[in-house]
Write a protein that holds these residues in place. Structure first.
Motif, PDB file in Angstrom:
ATOM      1  N   ALA A  15      -3.322   5.192   0.073  1.00  0.00           N
ATOM      2  CA  ALA A  15      -3.511   4.621  -1.259  1.00  0.00           C
ATOM      3  C   ALA A  15      -4.313   3.329  -1.212  1.00  0.00           C
ATOM      4  O   ALA A  15      -4.980   2.971  -2.181  1.00  0.00           O
ATOM      5  CB  ALA A  15      -2.150   4.362  -1.901  1.00  0.00           C
ATOM      6  N   PRO A  23      -0.160  -0.139  -5.837  1.00  0.00           N
ATOM      7  CA  PRO A  23       0.228   1.052  -6.627  1.00  0.00           C
ATOM      8  C   PRO A  23       1.245   0.719  -7.730  1.00  0.00           C
ATOM      9  O   PRO A  23       1.095   1.202  -8.851  1.00  0.00           O
ATOM     10  CB  PRO A  23       0.862   1.969  -5.577  1.00  0.00           C
ATOM     11  CG  PRO A  23       0.320   1.529  -4.267  1.00  0.00           C
ATOM     12  CD  PRO A  23       0.028   0.075  -4.392  1.00  0.00           C
ATOM     13  N   THR A  78      -0.626   1.836 -10.760  1.00  0.00           N
ATOM     14  CA  THR A  78      -0.377   3.228 -11.141  1.00  0.00           C
ATOM     15  C   THR A  78       1.107   3.523 -11.356  1.00  0.00           C
ATOM     16  O   THR A  78       1.465   4.596 -11.818  1.00  0.00           O
ATOM     17  CB  THR A  78      -0.935   4.194 -10.070  1.00  0.00           C
ATOM     18  OG1 THR A  78      -0.480   3.746  -8.795  1.00  0.00           O
ATOM     19  CG2 THR A  78      -2.435   4.234 -10.078  1.00  0.00           C
TER      20      THR A  78
END
Lengths: 217, 452, 561
Positions: free
Chosen positions: C502, A129, A133
């Motif tokens: 995730a 992540p 992101t």
């Protein structure tokens, strides 16, 4: 089952028990039967390797390689080369490693504790992540930035685990811990305060002018 | 195989043959002959104790005659069902002699010499023919001298020689060497028997055979019949030992076959036999050469073929890898003749079409990639079911409906249609089951409507 | 956790696999060794543990020896684990109390020439297997219903049309998605189909009519699948059509996206007029060949069997021969020469066509890839590798046989469906030999040139075959999933942080509000058991059935101590 199942704590535990080398062979990126398991595996191995290297282990003892199930000859080469490498390094904690046996096993115990506890695992999990992101503020890290942060966290987390390990043997003062573990006293004090906040460590009493700390039960 | 045996929706009728077909698509009636095994299927555990004790040795058809089996046998070790079967052609008891050893051995009491063939009638909606093919018999090609030269074998024989569960446990021993080794074994067995007889005599007369023999030759014990038998046995024993010696010496030098020649299109692409291409032989020759090289890294292989047809997924790469890593040389050319050279080595004469020269080369073993011959079973089945065959005796189909036979409700897959490799046979099997399911679905639908 | 009071009794079955194992390892020593291991109550060797006799021995031992764990040391779980598991189940033992030790593929076959070392490694492996077996826990299979008995077929070429009609005829609803304006795919551009010289146009027309009239088939042309969500029996598929977006519930998916012909830009002077491809010659033949074109040279393996595209594209030789025959039929004076490397006329029909072409006067010249032919003005020069000399061939028309290559959007399809492609970009089946029409992922199937170049007979057969495979879950109405998946083993430890969510590649995890606060939830039929979540969780709250930390650690400890 996939290389993605490989848990850093289990890897460290195996070395702590005397494993001389670990070769992980995953599929090529993009070819993973579990889509991204191999990407996660590599990320985990890379950080685990850093932690183990910090503990004094020769980093070549832990490898991540890739080949497809159709490439028998590639697989044979990978295994043969790794086997040769490990033989040249000799048994764990020998000439091939920075820290020698039996001390290395103590260090590996700390490494295992560091890889079992929250902080480093959280960082490993956040790698994808963070790089793709961004964090909660939307900041995307570069690989370089991420790695620098990881290095720092590894040093700190290892020292924290060393302190916890030291306190396991009995209550100690900051000065005492600093001397035994060769960590600057102001750092030890900082960690102890943090550990106190997490309720992992508590003040036992004062010995002369030194406050003495112990693990909370 | 085991999946079939265990599937709740599959009724496996092994060792059975279709005798008669009546009815039509969606509503067939099939008569099946369940051949007598002389072993009760529900009692036999497949433990194999019977075959250990059975005294009758028969050439093993599964290992293409390269090994032996007994008169009570299972077709091969992992076969399904594992029920054993008595071969009535060879069984002593069934041939009217006294035996019945298996019945005494069998703890499950599964042996039943009185078992008879049974006819069963089954109602089915659709039929799939998957009777496969036969291996072309290369002895029809005189110039290859198959069966004359022991070290000229077929691919399927070589497959068994390479197989870990085959007669040589995976060592590619040459048949000529295997024959010599078998001879040594037989002679040693005989020598052992004679030795035991001689020892009995020595004990009886408290005298060494050599001392006795000297006296006997000097004319002592002239009319003693018992001692004459001793003398004869002793002489025979010595003769055998003398015979074994040189053979054993020869056998010491035996190794696995290291120089292999594979000859493609044996009976295929050949107007005298089958003009078609058998499709899969190029690949199985390459595979066998690669496996032989895995077993023994000194192995070199030469594959003689007109074209090497590596047309499947990953095949071309496999062929190139074989050449690079497994000492395979591909020579474009047709082999004219095979002769026998020294040490039972086959000598191959061929034209190398690239160099435009006729050459001869000696090999340890020659493997013939035999054609995929239309199966006799397929022909019989087709006649019985009334489906048409093509000009070669494969089941006739149309490229646009590749698994439909000329009779509605009867479908076909695998090498009964044409030579096919494994993935293609597997996909075709699915295709045939799809077509069969369509028929069954439609006929069920009709029945439902009729009821409504 | 295994019940502490439970008395663990492990049975170890050591398979000889004929001589595959017994020939290279000292199995008697393995048997003696296994008897010394903790919790082992029974050890036996079998010639083939997988034979019916061997299976019976397992079943009897479970019963007679009161075994509550079974370890088989033999070939490989890849082929035999399901069999041994179900055999345990038949004997009343939970199938997940079975552990397999691979002493053939990963031991005896690897160490054929080192009996002692191989045997010692097999001992390690058995010790590890036994250590894990002691900690195994029973599991129950997860059964999921097929909510939509409807198939999605992607690609409206001959493979997809055949599969759609087959499934439609079986009574299942089919949604057929084609990206072009018209169904038919590659066939729309072909002339006659070998070997029977059937008119491709007629065939397409007939199939399209069948599909259009079929009550069970819905067709979307100029449409693409943009998203696939869910799992076998329960997919939700987004389709972008010319008249808007559709959302369809789907049970199974067939990939029939076909391939395309490689365009040889820059090779052999390709210009699309005088030097053309086989596909272009089909169109020329469809219109009628110019009688002035007398000399035709075809070159095989243009852009294939080289470094970049190492594969043989299977159907180019038969296409060339077919077109050569059609040329001689249209223009009996024409001289066709085919320059080849190997004539891949495999099988019965192709070889017949090959022979037929020779009778009709087609010339075949073998060239050497090291000295490829050269296309010049009005002629082709080639080194005849069998005659060993250079020769010039007059050429009014040069036809290049180029390979079928994967569709340009194959990688997009691959990502949407999460199914793999091979090194050449064709879709990769579950097993090259034994599962040619399945993907490794349940519920998705493939056929036709999307898998590998195939001729008409093969494509039709594969279309039917894929339909058959796909119909299995549809007709059963439910799917059974292996319970080796992720579980929230320690609910209290979970902080609902979502780190695992995730990273899950299958969207099989989600955080839900519960009475105990935010906790992660595993969507069991979506989970494939890859283990990423369990290896990541910093609270060690997630675990993988039959691969728990405890079990893995026990194996490692058994190996190292």
């Amino acid at each position: 089952m996939c290389t993605g199942r490989l848990d850093p704590a289990i890897v460290a535990g195996a070395f702590r028990q005397g494993l001389d080398g670990l070769l992980t062979v995953g599929c090529y990126f993009g070819d993973c039967h579990y889509i991204t398991g191999n990407v996660q595996a590599k990320a985990k191995i890379d950080i685990t390797r850093k932690v183990l290297k910090h503990a004094g282990l020769n980093e070549e003892r832990l490898a991540f390689r890739q080949c497809s199930s159709g490439e028998a000859s590639v697989f044979v080469d990978l295994v043969s080369q790794f086997d040769e490498k490990i033989h040249s390094l000799g048994p764990l904690g020998g000439a091939g490693d920075r820290v020698k046996a039996p001390e290395i096993f103590k260090k590996l115990e700390t490494a295992e504790a560091a890889l079992t506890s929250e902080k480093i695992r959280w960082v490993i999990g956040k790698r994808t992540p963070f790089l793709e992101t961004g964090n909660i503020y939307g900041e995307i890290f570069t690989e370089h930035e991420f790695n620098r942060a990881v290095e720092m966290i590894i040093v700190e987390e290892t020292q924290v685990q060393e302190i916890l390990g030291g306190l396991k043997e009995g209550a100690r003062s900051v000065k005492d811990l600093a001397k035994r573990l060769d960590i600057p006293p102001e750092r030890v004090f900082r960690y102890i305060t943090a550990l106190q906040r997490k309720n992992l460590v508590a003040l036992q009493g004062v010995n002369g002018r030194s406050p003495v700390f112990q693990l909370t039960a | 195989m085991l999946d079939v045996g265990r599937h709740p929706n599959i009724d496996l009728l092994a060792y059975s043959e279709v005798e008669k077909l009546e009815g039509r698509s969606g509503d067939f009636k099939v008569t099946v002959r369940r051949k007598a095994r002389y072993v009760e299927e529900d009692k036999c555990t497949g433990c194999g104790a019977c075959k250990e004790k059975c005294p009758t040795v028969v050439p093993d058809a599964f290992n293409v005659g390269l090994g032996d089996r007994k008169a009570i046998y299972s077709w091969f070790a992992q076969g399904i069902p594992s029920t054993h079967t008595i071969d009535p052609e060879h069984c002593r008891q069934l041939k009217g002699k006294k035996c019945g050893v298996c019945a005494k051995t069998c703890l499950a009491e599964a042996i039943n010499f009185d078992q008879k063939d049974r006819l069963v009638e089954i109602g089915v909606g659709a039929i799939i023919v998957a009777t496969g093919y036969d291996v072309f018999d290369p002895s029809q090609i005189f110039e290859y001298r198959y069966k004359e030269i022991p070290n000229v074998v077929t691919s399927i024989e070589f497959e068994r020689l390479l197989s870990a569960s085959g007669p040589t446990a995976g060592h590619a021993g040459r048949p000529s060497d295997l024959a010599v080794e078998a001879e040594i074994e037989a002679l040693e067995k005989k020598a052992g028997r004679l030795q035991r007889a001689i020892t009995k005599f020595e004990d009886k007369y408290v005298e060494s055979s050599s001392a006795f023999s000297k006296k006997y030759q000097d004319g002592e014990y002239k009319d003693d019949k018992d001692r004459k038998r001793w003398a004869d046995k002793y002489a025979e024993h010595l003769a055998i030992l003398e015979t074994i010696e040189p053979i054993k010496k020869k056998a010491e030098g035996f190794t696995v076959a290291k120089r292999l020649a594979f000859i493609q299109c044996v009976g295929s692409r050949d107007f005298r036999f089958y003009p078609f291409c058998s499709g899969y032989c190029c690949m199985h020759s390459i595979k066998e050469a690669i496996i032989a090289h895995e077993h023994e890294t000194e192995t070199t292989s030469t594959i003689f073929g007109m074209d090497i047809r590596a047309v499947g997924k990953g095949f071309e790469q496999y062929k190139i890898r074989g050449g690079n890593n497994s000492n395979i040389t591909y020579i474009r050319g047709r082999v004219a003749e095979i002769m026998e050279g020294p040490d039972n080595n086959p000598v191959v004469t061929y034209e190398d079409t690239r160099e435009r020269r006729v050459k001869s080369e000696e090999f340890d073993m020659v493997i013939l990639a035999t054609a995929c011959a239309p199966g006799r079973g397929t022909i019989e089945t087709a006649n019985l079911l009334g489906i048409e065959l093509d000009r070669y005796d494969f089941v006739k189909t149309d490229p646009l409906s590749p698994v439909d036979t000329t009779t509605p409700g009867i479908f076909v897959c695998g090498c009964s249609v044409a030579p096919l490799d494994v993935p293609e046979s597997v996909s075709q099997a699915s295709s045939a089951s799809e077509r069969a399911a369509e028929v069954v679905f439609q006929s069920d639908l009709k029945k439902e409507k009729a009821v409504a | 956790m295994p019940d502490k009071r439970e008395n663990i009794r492990i049975g170890v079955f050591i398979c000889h696999c004929g001589s595959n194992i017994a020939g290279y390892l000292d199995v008697e020593e393995l048997e003696a060794f296994a008897k010394t291991l903790p919790n082992v109550a029974f050890v036996v060797r079998n010639l083939y543990t997988c034979s019916e006799g061997g299976i019976n021995e397992i079943k009897n031992a479970i019963d007679e020896q009161n075994l509550n764990r079974v370890v088989v040391a033999s070939c490989t779980p890849r082929t035999h684990e399901p069999l041994f598991r179900s055999s345990c189940a038949e004997a009343g033992l939970n199938p997940y109390l079975f552990e397999m030790v691979n002493i053939r593929d990963q031991c005896s076959w690897v160490h054929m020439r080192e009996r002692e070392k191989g045997t010692s490694k097999a001992k390690d492996l058995i010790r590890m297997g036994v250590a894990k077996a002691a900690l195994l826990e029973p599991q129950e299979p997860i059964i999921s219903e097929v909510h939509a008995a409807r198939a999605l077929v992607i690609g409206g070429g001959i493979a997809g049309m055949t599969a759609s009609i087959a499934l439609g005829d079986r009574g299942y609803e089919v949604v057929l998605v084609e990206k072009e304006e018209r169904l038919g795919g590659m066939l729309n551009r072909l002339n006659m189909l070998g070997p029977t010289m059937t008119d491709a146009g007629d065939m397409v027309k007939e199939k399209i009519e069948t599909i259009t009239d079929h009550p069970n088939i819905t067709v979307f042309t100029r449409a693409t699948v943009t998203d696939v969500d869910g799992f076998i029996g329960n997919y939700e598929v987004d389709i972008e059509t010319k008249s808007g977006n559709e959302k369809v519930d789907i049970g199974v998916i067939i990939v029939a996206t076909g391939g395309r012909l490689f365009v040889p830009e820059g090779l052999y002077g390709y210009d699309g007029r005088r030097v053309i491809t086989q596909l272009e010659v089909e169109e020329v033949l469809g219109r009628g060949l110019d009688p002035a074109v007398k000399n035709i040279v075809m070159i095989q393996c243009v852009g294939s069997r080289n470094e970049e595209r190492p594969y043989c594209a299977r159907i180019c030789c038969q296409t060339a021969v077919k077109n050569a025959i059609l040329i001689t039929e249209q223009n009996p004076d024409a001289k066709v020469s085919i320059l080849y490397r190997d004539m891949q006329m495999y099988g019965v029909e192709n070889e017949e066509m090959f022979r037929d072409s020779k009778v009709k006067g087609v010339r075949f010249i073998k060239y050497d890839p090291a000295r490829p032919p050269r296309v010049e003005e009005g002629k082709v020069s080639v080194f005849h590798s069998l005659l060993g000399r250079e020769m010039d061939l007059l050429a009014d028309l040069v036809v290049l046989s180029t390979p079928v290559v994967p569709q340009e959007d194959a990688d997009v399809t691959s990502k949407i469906l999460t199914v793999p492609v091979d090194e050449n970009g064709f879709f990769l089946e579950g097993h090259v030999k034994l599962r040619p029409l399945d993907f490794a992922t349940d519920g998705v199937f493939l056929c036709g040139s999307a898998r590998f170049p195939a001729n008409i007979r093969e494509t039709v057969a594969q279309g039917l075959g894929a339909a058959s495979r796909a119909s299995i879950p549809l007709s059963k109405g439910f799917v059974v999933v292996e319970p080796i998946i992720s579980v929230l083993a320690d609910e209290d430890a979970c902080r609902g942080c979502g780190l695992c969510v995730a990273l899950c590649p299958y969207s099989a995890l989600e955080v839900r509000d519960t009475e105990k606060g935010r906790k992660v939830h595993v969507i069991d039929v979506s989970c494939k058991g890859c283990g990423v979540c369990a290896a990541t969780c910093y609270q060690h709250a997630l675990s993988i059935n039959s691969f728990t930390d405890q079990q893995i650690n026990a194996q490692i400890a058994a190996f190292l101590n």
